[in-house]
Design a protein around this motif. Structure first.
Motif, short mmCIF file in Angstrom:
data_model
loop_
_atom_site.label_atom_id
_atom_site.label_comp_id
_atom_site.label_asym_id
_atom_site.label_seq_id
_atom_site.Cartn_x
_atom_site.Cartn_y
_atom_site.Cartn_z
N VAL A 28 0.84 -1.20 0.00
CA VAL A 28 0.00 0.00 0.00
C VAL A 28 0.87 1.25 0.00
CG1 VAL A 28 -1.91 -1.10 1.22
CG2 VAL A 28 -0.14 0.09 2.53
N THR A 31 0.92 6.61 2.76
CA THR A 31 -0.14 7.29 3.52
C THR A 31 -0.99 6.30 4.31
OG1 THR A 31 -0.27 8.80 1.63
CG2 THR A 31 -1.96 9.03 3.31
N ASN A 183 -10.63 0.42 -6.04
CA ASN A 183 -9.67 1.51 -6.28
C ASN A 183 -10.19 2.82 -5.72
OD1 ASN A 183 -7.90 -0.11 -7.72
ND2 ASN A 183 -8.81 0.37 -9.70
N VAL A 190 -7.30 7.15 1.45
CA VAL A 190 -6.02 7.85 1.46
C VAL A 190 -6.24 9.36 1.65
CG1 VAL A 190 -5.46 8.49 -0.94
CG2 VAL A 190 -3.78 7.32 0.42
N THR A 191 -7.45 9.82 1.32
CA THR A 191 -7.78 11.24 1.45
C THR A 191 -8.36 11.56 2.82
OG1 THR A 191 -8.30 11.20 -0.91
CG2 THR A 191 -9.04 13.13 0.32
N GLN A 305 -0.87 -5.52 -16.64
CA GLN A 305 -2.08 -4.71 -16.55
C GLN A 305 -3.24 -5.64 -16.18
OE1 GLN A 305 -1.52 -1.54 -16.74
NE2 GLN A 305 0.51 -1.66 -17.65
N PRO B 54 2.59 3.52 -16.93
CA PRO B 54 1.14 3.39 -16.83
C PRO B 54 0.72 2.06 -16.19
CG PRO B 54 1.85 3.37 -19.13
CD PRO B 54 3.05 3.69 -18.31
N PHE B 55 -0.34 2.14 -15.38
CA PHE B 55 -0.90 0.95 -14.74
C PHE B 55 -2.42 1.04 -14.78
CE2 PHE B 55 -1.86 -1.41 -10.59
CZ PHE B 55 -1.79 -2.66 -11.19
N SER B 56 -3.04 -0.10 -15.00
CA SER B 56 -4.50 -0.13 -15.13
C SER B 56 -5.23 0.30 -13.86
CB SER B 56 -4.94 -1.55 -15.51
OG SER B 56 -4.40 -2.49 -14.58
N ASP B 57 -4.59 0.14 -12.70
CA ASP B 57 -5.29 0.40 -11.44
C ASP B 57 -4.48 1.32 -10.51
OD1 ASP B 57 -7.79 -1.70 -11.17
OD2 ASP B 57 -6.23 -2.36 -12.55
N PRO B 58 -4.34 2.58 -10.92
CA PRO B 58 -3.50 3.51 -10.14
C PRO B 58 -4.22 4.05 -8.90
CG PRO B 58 -4.41 4.64 -12.06
CD PRO B 58 -4.95 3.24 -12.09
N MET B 59 -4.07 3.32 -7.79
CA MET B 59 -4.90 3.56 -6.62
C MET B 59 -4.61 4.85 -5.87
SD MET B 59 -4.76 -0.34 -5.51
CE MET B 59 -3.12 -0.36 -6.15
N ALA B 60 -3.44 5.45 -6.11
CA ALA B 60 -3.11 6.68 -5.38
C ALA B 60 -3.24 7.91 -6.29
CB ALA B 60 -1.70 6.60 -4.81
N ASP B 61 -3.75 7.71 -7.48
CA ASP B 61 -3.81 8.82 -8.42
C ASP B 61 -5.21 9.37 -8.61
OD1 ASP B 61 -1.11 9.35 -9.43
OD2 ASP B 61 -1.17 7.24 -10.02
N GLN B 66 -4.89 9.31 -13.74
CA GLN B 66 -5.60 8.08 -14.17
C GLN B 66 -5.85 8.11 -15.67
OE1 GLN B 66 -9.33 7.11 -12.10
NE2 GLN B 66 -8.57 8.20 -10.33
N VAL B 130 4.86 3.40 -5.80
CA VAL B 130 3.89 3.90 -4.83
C VAL B 130 3.47 2.84 -3.82
CG1 VAL B 130 1.58 4.90 -4.61
CG2 VAL B 130 3.04 5.55 -6.53
N ASP B 131 3.27 1.61 -4.29
CA ASP B 131 2.71 0.60 -3.38
C ASP B 131 3.79 -0.32 -2.79
OD1 ASP B 131 3.09 -0.47 -5.89
OD2 ASP B 131 1.17 -1.51 -6.01
N ASN B 181 -2.64 14.21 2.62
CA ASN B 181 -3.23 12.88 2.55
C ASN B 181 -4.24 12.91 1.42
OD1 ASN B 181 -1.82 11.98 4.82
ND2 ASN B 181 -3.33 12.92 6.16
N GLY B 182 -3.99 12.18 0.38
CA GLY B 182 -4.93 12.21 -0.72
C GLY B 182 -4.30 11.69 -1.99
N ILE B 183 -5.03 11.88 -3.07
CA ILE B 183 -4.58 11.39 -4.36
C ILE B 183 -3.92 12.52 -5.13
CG2 ILE B 183 -6.23 9.51 -4.55
CD1 ILE B 183 -8.12 11.38 -6.00
#
Lengths: 406, 279
Positions: A28, A31, A183, A190-191, A305, B54-61, B66, B130-131, B181-183
């Protein structure tokens, strides 16, 4: 891949880093890292706290309706002409599925941690409804992320969540299914790190979620094991459950893992077939990767992907699987098999007509595997299946496919 | 390569100004345009380049990054092509440090050893994944450091003093302080709070501390740059790319120029930053 040697117990995992063999872990963003460490600490305290366990048991008995019955499916057994078939009736729980077992546990943790806001992701809407339910019961505001496609095909559950006071946020990214909802829930978390508790609905995600959700769901297998011993004086030969993320399955499997005579079978969504990408059979047709906080089997392309997958059942429509299932597969303790959309649909109809039970499309996959296996087994053998949810939510989907006007 | 990055930060320190670190998504909207943008960045005033994988599931963006990733994937971008993008850039620029940024799964699937070898061969100086928090250092961080590739860690407002040493332990190159804290792409928080946070991190490390998340304008860059060793701009740049595309999402005639114009403005901001600090 590194194969783990056979352990003394199959029930000891995960290790302190949240790993089941090479699977699991804590992948993860920084944050979130302090948050999941906090959660782990609170969970360690809670699970050894008798007052927490007592509150959990009281709510289980009086709010959920536990223990759920173990039911001998007499007519189905006769019809198939082989093994005796028992259902663990999780569909009779409050809110209509096993999801509530986990939600009650986690909402008590959220309360202990002083959190004031609940977020959740949902696919079929069963976890969303269960989350909205416990949020209402404990007075928390609740936001549920749900893929826009799922909002369409699970309209009754969307309405239930709204009635319960939750805000349902449709997610349009990707194909608008469970993965995309997860997601978006992670982005919310995270926010809003200070006040928000993320109530994950399946036995996946970063440690400690897979362990924690499994422990809350293991009440299914613990009860079923005792109930079957009382009814038959022996253990089942096979335990079968449907696997999306895999919380109902790990819940019924886990208490049987050290019973070497018991075969463990997880049923994945084969969708329209395994040749293309229209399925969700992560173990049968996927490969190990890292998504949503854990390493596990995923549906992905050669570039890493993540693929979208497909299942008739929104609850199985997820391109990954809980890490403990990946481990059980890798060491050979459990087997995972695919069931196609049409087989699940046939099973759905068979159970409805023979036993007067309308199952959800998710356990209909497990049922289709039961229908395949039972006739090949002896009449003195026993299959235990987790009937994890009821099918009221699916009547519109099924009606559409069967060409019925509702 | 740790030397190129260290040299760049040392030069900036001598110059008395913070670094402008510009993020683009590799292959957005296509390989050739992306290479054109990348080559235009140093002239426009970028000191370091973050190259998104690039990634299909960018969880922090957030939505901007995205969508940039989705455009790149739609344009056929892969991790192999992003490495190639960096290698092509290196043919004409041997000075500007490149940091690859993204998520772990494509790297894991590519194979960690093979990836690191190709990173070195492509002239890439560091990685931000990131992860992969410190708890997961065995996956990529330790192997990267062993091969002389910088592993740049994110520190966030949730990284308290107790946790900071663990976060900084295997960090090299610079520390990327996530300002909120956020994207990515959210609103910029109060710059005065950021100054305190940078100071706090500097109490634990001698590495440069660069700040990102929410920096969109020259004024932001100036304000943040007053307190930090570098300013990272990402979402504003990929949004500029998005705004320059044709209706069907292809590169427009002014795509490269539009990015260069934005970056020139940001560069003015960082160059004015220490004047502010000195006031």
């Amino acid at each position: 891949m590194n194969e783990t040697p056979q352990p003394n117990s199959f029930r000891a995992g995960p290790d302190e880093d949240g790993r089941f063999g090479i699977f699991g872990g804590r992948f993860v963003a920084e944050t979130l890292m302090p948050l999941i460490l906090d959660l782990q600490g609170e969970w360690e305290k809670a699970k050894n706290d008798p007052s927490f366990q007592k509150e959990l048991a009281d709510l289980g008995a009086h709010y959920i309706g536990r223990p759920s019955p173990l039911y001998f499916a007499e007519r189905l057994t006769e019809h198939l002409g082989g093994a005796k078939i028992y259902f663990k009736r999780e569909e009779l729980n409050h809110t209509g599925s096993h999801k509530i077992n986990n939600c009650i546990g986690q909402i008590l943790l959220a309360k202990r941690m002083g959190k004031t806001r609940i977020i959740a992701e949902t696919g079929a809407g069963q976890h969303g409804v269960a989350s909205a339910t416990v949020a209402a019961r404990f007075g928390f505001p609740c936001v549920v992320y749900m893929g826009a496609t799922d909002v369409q095909r699970q309209a009754p559950n969307v309405f239930r969540m709204k009635l319960l006071g939750a805000e349902v946020r449709p997610v349009t990214a990707g194909h608008g299914t469970l993965k995309d909802a997860m997601n978006e829930a992670l982005r919310d978390w995270v926010t809003n790190v200070d006040d928000t508790y993320y109530l994950i609905g399946t036995a996946a995600g970063p440690h400690p979620y897979p362990e924690m959700v499994r422990d809350f769901q293991s009440v299914i297998g613990t009860e079923a094991r005792a109930q079957l011993l009382e009814a038959e004086g022996r253990l089942p030969d096979v335990v079968i459950a449907a696997v999306g993320g895999g919380s109902n399955a790990i819940g019924i499997f886990h208490p049987f893992l050290d019973d070497k005579s018991v075969r463990i079978v997880g049923v994945e969504a084969g969708g329209r077939g395994l040749q293309g990408v229209d399925h969700c059979a992560s173990i049968t047709a996927g490969s190990p990767g890292v998504l949503h906080g854990n390493r596990t089997y995923l549906l992905q392309d050669g570039d890493g992907q993540i693929l979208e997958g497909h299942s008739i059942s929104a609850g199985l429509d997820y391109p990954g699987i809980g890490p403990e299932h990946s481990w059980l597969h890798s060491i050979g303790r459990a087997e995972y098999v695919p069931i196609m959309d049409d087989e699940a649909l046939d099973a759905f109809q068979m159970l409805t007509r023979l036993e007067g039970i309308i199952p959800a499309l998710e356990p209909s996959h497990a049922l289709a595997e039961v229908i395949k296996r039972a006739p090949k087994m002896g009449k003195d053998e026993i299959i235990l299946m987790n009937l994890s949810g009821r099918g009221d939510k699916d009547i519109f989907t099924v009606g559409k496919i069967l060409g019925m006007e509702l | 390569m740790t030397a190129r990055m260290d040299k760049r930060f040392a030069a900036l320190k001598a110059e008395g100004r913070p670094a402008l670190i510009t993020y683009i998504m590799g292959g957005d909207p296509d390989f050739e345009t992306s290479l054109g943008i990348m080559k235009a960045l140093p002239d426009a005033g970028a000191d370091l380049i973050e190259l998104g994988m690039p990634f299909s599931d960018p969880m922090a963006d957030g939505p901007a990054v995205q969508m940039a990733g989705q455009r790149a994937l739609k344009g056929g971008q892969t991790l192999a092509k992003t490495l190639k993008l960096a290698a092509s850039f290196r043919e004409t620029d041997t000075e500007t440090p490149i940091v690859m940024m993204g998520y772990y799964n494509p790297i894991y699937v590519y194979g960690v050893e093979r990836f690191l070898d190709d990173v070195i061969a492509s002239g890439i100086d560091g990685l931000i994944v990131v992860d992969l928090p410190p708890e997961m250092d065995d996956e990529l961080c330790i192997p990267a450091l062993a091969k002389g590739v910088n592993f740049i860690r994110l520190a966030t407002p949730t990284t308290d003093d107790k946790r900071l040493p663990a976060v900084l332990k295997n960090t090299s190159g610079f520390v990327y302080y996530v300002s909120m804290n956020g994207i990515t792409g959210s609103a910029l928080p109060d710059p005065s709070l950021i100054g305190g946070a940078v100071k706090r991190i500097k109490g634990h490390t001698a590495l440069p501390v660069c700040v990102g998340f929410g920096v969109k304008t020259a004024d932001h860059a100036k304000a943040i740059g007053a307190a930090a060793d570098g300013v990272v701009v990402g979402s504003a740049i990929v949004s500029q790319i998005a705004g320059s595309l044709t209706k069907d999402g292809k590169a427009g005639p002014d795509t490269v120029a539009a990015v260069a114009t934005l970056v020139r403005g940001l560069a003015t901001g960082v160059r004015a930053a220490r004047l502010v600090a000195a006031e």
